[in-house]
Design a protein around this motif. Structure first.
Motif: not given
Length: 138
Positions: A10-25
Motif C-alpha cells: 500500500a505504501t509503495v503503490f500509494g507513493a507511485v500513484y501519487l507521483l503519477v497523479g502529479v506528473l500527469g498534470f
C-alpha cells in the motif's frame, strides 16, 4: 518484527500513484477535464480527471499503508477490486465518448496488473490466525 506485505504494498503503490497523479498534470495542459483522448505520460493516456483519480487512489493507499495492517489489507483489496473492474470495462471504452478518463490499452494492462497484485496480496497475506473457540469455552 516482520514488515506486513499489505502495508509495504500500500505504501509503495500509494507513493507511485501519487507521483503519477502529479506528473500527469505536467502533460495535460490544454486537455479537457473529461477528454476521451488524453496526453501521454510515457505510454499511458491521462486527462485531468484521470490525474485526480490517481491522486485520490495514491492518497488512500499511502494513508492506509502508513496506518495499520487492517487498513492496508482493506484498501489494497478494495482498490484491487476497483482496478479489476476498471481494467475490464476499460477494454470496451477505448474509442468511445464514454471514456471520460482517457484510457488506452497500456492503462488497461496496468490497471489489470495492479488489480492482480493488490488483490493477491490483500486477500492472501497478513491472515489473522483463527481462534480456537472450543478451547476458550473450557
Amino acid at each position: 518484527m516482520r514488515t506486513s506485505p499489505n502495508k509495504l504494498l500500500a505504501t509503495v503503490f500509494g507513493a507511485v500513484y501519487l507521483l503519477v497523479g502529479v506528473l500527469g498534470f505536467f502533460v495535460t495542459s490544454g486537455i479537457g477535464f473529461f477528454a476521451s483522448e488524453g496526453a501521454n505520460l510515457i505510454v499511458f493516456a491521462v486527462n485531468p480527471l484521470h490525474n485526480i483519480i490517481h491522486l485520490l487512489i495514491g492518497a488512500a493507499l499511502l494513508s492506509a499503508g502508513l496506518k495499520s495492517v487492517a487498513a492496508s489489507k482493506a484498501v489494497n483489496t478494495t482498490v484491487g477490486g476497483v482496478y479489476l473492474l476498471v481494467g475490464i470495462v476499460g477494454l470496451f471504452l477505448i474509442g468511445s465518448s464514454l471514456n471520460i478518463i482517457a484510457l488506452n490499452g497500456a492503462d488497461n494492462v496496468l490497471h489489470l496488473a495492479s488489480a492482480v497484485v493488490l488483490l493477491g496480496v490483500g486477500l492472501s497475506q497478513d491472515k489473522v490466525p483463527a481462534v480456537n473457540t472450543a478451547h476458550r469455552m473450557a
